[in-house]
Design a protein around this motif. Structure first.
Motif, PDB file in Angstrom:
ATOM      1  N   TYR A  76       7.516  -9.801   7.340  1.00 40.91           N
ATOM      2  CA  TYR A  76       7.422 -10.049   6.091  1.00 40.91           C
ATOM      3  C   TYR A  76       5.942 -11.026   6.380  1.00 40.91           C
ATOM      4  N   LYS A  77       6.195 -11.796   6.507  1.00 42.22           N
ATOM      5  CA  LYS A  77       4.823 -12.864   6.440  1.00 42.22           C
ATOM      6  C   LYS A  77       3.311 -12.641   7.006  1.00 42.22           C
ATOM      7  N   ARG A  78       3.237 -12.874   4.859  1.00 41.62           N
ATOM      8  CA  ARG A  78       1.225 -12.521   5.931  1.00 41.62           C
ATOM      9  C   ARG A  78       1.036 -13.605   3.996  1.00 41.62           C
ATOM     10  N   LYS A  79       0.028 -13.702   4.005  1.00 47.95           N
ATOM     11  CA  LYS A  79      -0.641 -15.163   3.503  1.00 47.95           C
ATOM     12  C   LYS A  79      -1.657 -14.343   2.286  1.00 47.95           C
ATOM     13  N   ALA A  80      -1.499 -13.181   1.993  1.00 52.49           N
ATOM     14  CA  ALA A  80      -2.011 -12.082   1.254  1.00 52.49           C
ATOM     15  C   ALA A  80      -1.651 -12.512   0.058  1.00 52.49           C
ATOM     16  N   GLY A  81      -0.919 -12.624  -0.523  1.00 55.42           N
ATOM     17  CA  GLY A  81      -0.087 -12.944  -1.606  1.00 55.42           C
ATOM     18  C   GLY A  81       0.250 -11.640  -2.530  1.00 55.42           C
ATOM     19  N   GLU A  82       0.550 -10.697  -2.004  1.00 61.79           N
ATOM     20  CA  GLU A  82       0.790  -9.097  -1.801  1.00 61.79           C
ATOM     21  C   GLU A  82       2.069  -9.499  -3.071  1.00 61.79           C
ATOM     22  N   GLU A  83       2.469  -9.281  -4.080  1.00 59.28           N
ATOM     23  CA  GLU A  83       4.059  -9.113  -4.781  1.00 59.28           C
ATOM     24  C   GLU A  83       5.381  -8.020  -4.556  1.00 59.28           C
ATOM     25  N   ILE A  84       4.786  -7.693  -2.943  1.00 64.82           N
ATOM     26  CA  ILE A  84       6.032  -7.190  -2.285  1.00 64.82           C
ATOM     27  C   ILE A  84       6.532  -8.320  -1.490  1.00 64.82           C
ATOM     28  N   VAL A  85       5.790  -9.363  -0.955  1.00 62.44           N
ATOM     29  CA  VAL A  85       6.102 -10.115  -0.245  1.00 62.44           C
ATOM     30  C   VAL A  85       6.720 -10.956  -0.906  1.00 62.44           C
ATOM     31  N   ASP A  86       6.046 -11.154  -2.325  1.00 64.53           N
ATOM     32  CA  ASP A  86       6.780 -12.390  -3.048  1.00 64.53           C
ATOM     33  C   ASP A  86       7.914 -12.520  -3.638  1.00 64.53           C
ATOM     34  N   GLY A 307      -2.261  -2.051  -2.355  1.00 67.76           N
ATOM     35  CA  GLY A 307      -2.043  -3.343  -2.721  1.00 67.76           C
ATOM     36  C   GLY A 307      -1.311  -4.263  -0.944  1.00 67.76           C
ATOM     37  N   LEU A 308      -1.147  -3.629  -0.236  1.00 64.93           N
ATOM     38  CA  LEU A 308      -0.928  -3.698   0.967  1.00 64.93           C
ATOM     39  C   LEU A 308      -1.507  -4.611   2.009  1.00 64.93           C
ATOM     40  N   ALA A 309      -1.536  -5.708   2.181  1.00 61.09           N
ATOM     41  CA  ALA A 309      -2.562  -6.378   2.838  1.00 61.09           C
ATOM     42  C   ALA A 309      -3.039  -5.832   4.541  1.00 61.09           C
ATOM     43  N   TYR A 310      -1.633  -4.930   5.159  1.00 56.79           N
ATOM     44  CA  TYR A 310      -2.569  -5.189   6.718  1.00 56.79           C
ATOM     45  C   TYR A 310      -2.759  -3.237   6.435  1.00 56.79           C
ATOM     46  N   TYR A 311      -4.056  -2.154   5.307  1.00 57.12           N
ATOM     47  CA  TYR A 311      -4.259  -1.759   5.428  1.00 57.12           C
ATOM     48  C   TYR A 311      -5.910  -2.698   5.701  1.00 57.12           C
ATOM     49  N   THR A 312      -6.317  -1.411   6.861  1.00 61.25           N
ATOM     50  CA  THR A 312      -7.277  -1.136   7.475  1.00 61.25           C
ATOM     51  C   THR A 312      -9.050  -0.240   7.454  1.00 61.25           C
ATOM     52  N   GLY A 313      -7.768   0.745   7.251  1.00 61.39           N
ATOM     53  CA  GLY A 313      -9.271   1.529   6.833  1.00 61.39           C
ATOM     54  C   GLY A 313      -8.946   2.305   5.818  1.00 61.39           C
ATOM     55  N   VAL A 314      -9.513   3.885   6.371  1.00 62.43           N
ATOM     56  CA  VAL A 314      -8.550   4.709   5.111  1.00 62.43           C
ATOM     57  C   VAL A 314      -7.431   4.649   4.580  1.00 62.43           C
ATOM     58  N   VAL A 315      -7.697   4.898   2.557  1.00 51.10           N
ATOM     59  CA  VAL A 315      -5.900   3.920   1.894  1.00 51.10           C
ATOM     60  C   VAL A 315      -6.750   5.354   0.951  1.00 51.10           C
ATOM     61  N   TRP A 316      -5.486   5.220   0.253  1.00 49.80           N
ATOM     62  CA  TRP A 316      -4.746   6.968  -0.938  1.00 49.80           C
ATOM     63  C   TRP A 316      -3.560   6.566  -1.814  1.00 49.80           C
ATOM     64  N   GLU A 317      -4.134   6.857  -2.926  1.00 51.30           N
ATOM     65  CA  GLU A 317      -2.984   6.790  -3.563  1.00 51.30           C
ATOM     66  C   GLU A 317      -2.382   7.899  -4.036  1.00 51.30           C
ATOM     67  N   ALA A 318      -1.611   8.812  -4.537  1.00 50.70           N
ATOM     68  CA  ALA A 318      -1.415   9.744  -5.501  1.00 50.70           C
ATOM     69  C   ALA A 318      -1.052   9.962  -7.280  1.00 50.70           C
ATOM     70  N   PHE A 319      -1.896   9.949  -7.710  1.00 54.30           N
ATOM     71  CA  PHE A 319      -1.052   9.999  -9.258  1.00 54.30           C
ATOM     72  C   PHE A 319      -1.138  10.941 -10.229  1.00 54.30           C
ATOM     73  N   ASP A 320      -0.396  10.990 -11.301  1.00 56.92           N
ATOM     74  CA  ASP A 320      -0.226  12.237 -12.639  1.00 56.92           C
ATOM     75  C   ASP A 320      -1.552  11.855 -13.078  1.00 56.92           C
TER      76      ASP A 320
END
Ligand SMILES: OCc1cccc(Br)n1
Length: 470
Positions: A76-86, A307-320
């Motif tokens: 999980y070593k990724r230098k992008a300041g992600e909360e999930i890694v911190d 908020g994940l560093a590794y996404y490179t293309g289409v991204v999405w999130e479901a919301f109410d």
């Protein structure tokens, strides 16, 4: 050192359950902070949710996989300041290994695929494309004062080996199929869709080329995405300040924030002066979603970057759509992750999403859509009349179970029939089997139906020959 919260919680418990004061209740009788216990009633609901995850995955031809909750921190070593890694639940084990409870499943999926890949040639010894799913428990070490959970179960669906937008469409279709299965329509939830690849063109205009690294070797594009993902939470000025800290000037930040407000992918493309392949992919995605039949769930939103560093293309999130809850699910394309772990020969395209078990349950509760699962009682309660008949009662239970029946063998022989009826009531059983001396003498057991009465309102019962039971 009781906090106000702990006092409140204790008082609630004393009121609710009339338990003895905490003074006699050791603290270890509460699970670790931020974790949940699933008593049988809660477990029935959790199983219902997971059954719907699994049935949806199977409907789409996905296969289940699993892996240890414990992973190497390196993954999980990724230098992008992600909360999930911190917030990793990391520790050093007794052999000195730096390990962690997994904070997410995608790196594990990558590890499993690379475990079947020749890193020198990039040859994958699995039949691509892979359509794999899992429902792992994932962990984070949140500071307790935030009072948030430290574990959740996250349905992961991934497609490995497909470089065109059909993979994104298939995953979005599966998510919408799941929503529909549990009675959550497009009027209740939406899925915001965007593309980091289009955003990349915006950033390139401001000198943030793909792959550009900072002094510590961190990918600046990834860091910008992690910062932009905070926009809803911290607002434009704070995002501008954070972007400034990684060398993005305020003029560029203003342009980037403006691009995030683009009302459509065409408008976004106009802002960046490109009709790139990335834009066409997003357009194609929306067209296919309409044809597929789940287009009503989707909405283009240029501000979604995840908020994940590794996404490179289409991204999405479901919301109410009422806007009261945190993101229900999130996903996207991550075409460079396997190469990051396995080397340049491992350029294997991937797309996936993670769907946590908590926010969806909050939404279902709000919508009154959590089914009521009273415990389904056993088919039979078998009751020995006396201790010397317990073995006979056990053997009768064995035979009944071999017919596929569910049997609750009462643990304590009851001379009083009323006591056995009480037990049967508590279990919700359909039938009682009395193993009593007189009947056994005649080679039968008396079976009483607890659910139906005859025309005189009496329970129906039969004397069943012992040798007819198996
Ligand atoms: O959504 C981020 C996350 C990761 C692990 C555990 C929990 Br709770 N939440």
């Amino acid at each position: 050192n009781w906090t106000e919260k702990k006092i409140e919680k204790e008082l609630d418990r004393l009121v609710e359950e009339g338990l003895e004061s905490t003074a006699v209740r050791p603290s270890y009788l509460d699970g670790p902070s931020g974790t949940r216990d699933f008593y049988p009633p809660e477990m029935r609901v959790q199983n219902w949710l997971f059954d719907n995850f699994r049935e949806t995955a199977k409907s789409f031809g996905f296969q289940e996989y699993d892996a240890p909750v414990l992973e190497n921190v390196e993954l999980y070593k990724r230098k992008a300041g992600e909360e999930i890694v911190d917030q990793m639940y990391a520790f050093t084990d007794k052999e000195g290994y730096h390990v962690t409870l997994r904070p997410e499943m995608t790196p594990t999926l990558a590890r499993l695929v690379l475990g079947k890949t020749n890193l020198q040639t990039g040859e994958v010894r699995l039949t691509l494309p892979l359509k794999w799913f899992s429902i792992p428990q994932c962990w984070r070490f949140e500071t307790t004062q935030r009072g948030r959970k430290r574990e959740h179960y996250q349905w992961n669906m991934d497609i490995v080996g497909v470089d065109h937008v059909h993979a994104e469409v298939e995953l979005l279709a599966a998510a919408c199929f799941f929503f529909q299965r549990i009675g959550i329509g497009p009027d209740v939830v939406g899925i915001k869709v965007n593309s980091r690849a289009v955003l990349e063109a915006v950033l390139a205009k401001h000198g943030i080329e793909k792959g550009k690294k900072d002094a510590d070797g961190g990918d600046i594009f990834e860091q910008v995405c992690v910062i932009i993902d905070k926009l809803d939470k911290i607002g434009g000025p704070a995002v501008t300040e954070l972007l400034g800290e990684i060398g993005v000037g305020s003029d560029s930040a203003a342009e980037i924030l403006k691009a995030l407000e683009a009302p459509s992918v065409e408008e976004l493309a106009n802002q960046v002066g490109t009709n790139s392949e990335a834009v066409n992919q997003v357009k194609r995605l929306f067209e296919l979603a309409e044809q597929y039949g789940f287009g009503d769930y989707l909405i283009f939103d240029a501000s979604v970057v995840r908020g994940l560093a590794y996404y490179t293309g289409v991204v999405w999130e479901a919301f109410d759509r009422r806007g009261e809850l945190r993101a229900i699910m999130g996903g996207g394309r991550y075409d460079r992750l396997l190469e990051k772990y396995g080397g340049e020969k491992c350029q294997i395209p991937c797309v996936g999403f993670g769907f946590g078990d908590c926010v969806i349950m909050e939404l279902l509760k709000e919508c009154g859509k959590i089914p009521d699962f009273a415990s389904a009682g056993p088919d039979y309660v078998v009751c020995a009349f006396s201790p010397d008949l317990y073995g006979t009662a056990a053997n009768i239970s064995w035979k009944l179970r071999q017919t596929g029946a569910t049997v609750d063998l009462m643990p304590t022989p009851k001379k009083k029939v009323a006591a056995s009826f009480k037990h049967a009531d508590q279990t919700g059983a359909r039938r009682m089997v009395f193993v009593a001396p007189d009947e056994i003498e005649k080679g039968v057991v008396r079976i009483k139906d607890l659910r139906t009465k005859d025309k005189n309102g009496e329970s129906i019962q039969v004397d069943c020959p012992l040798d007819a039971l198996d």
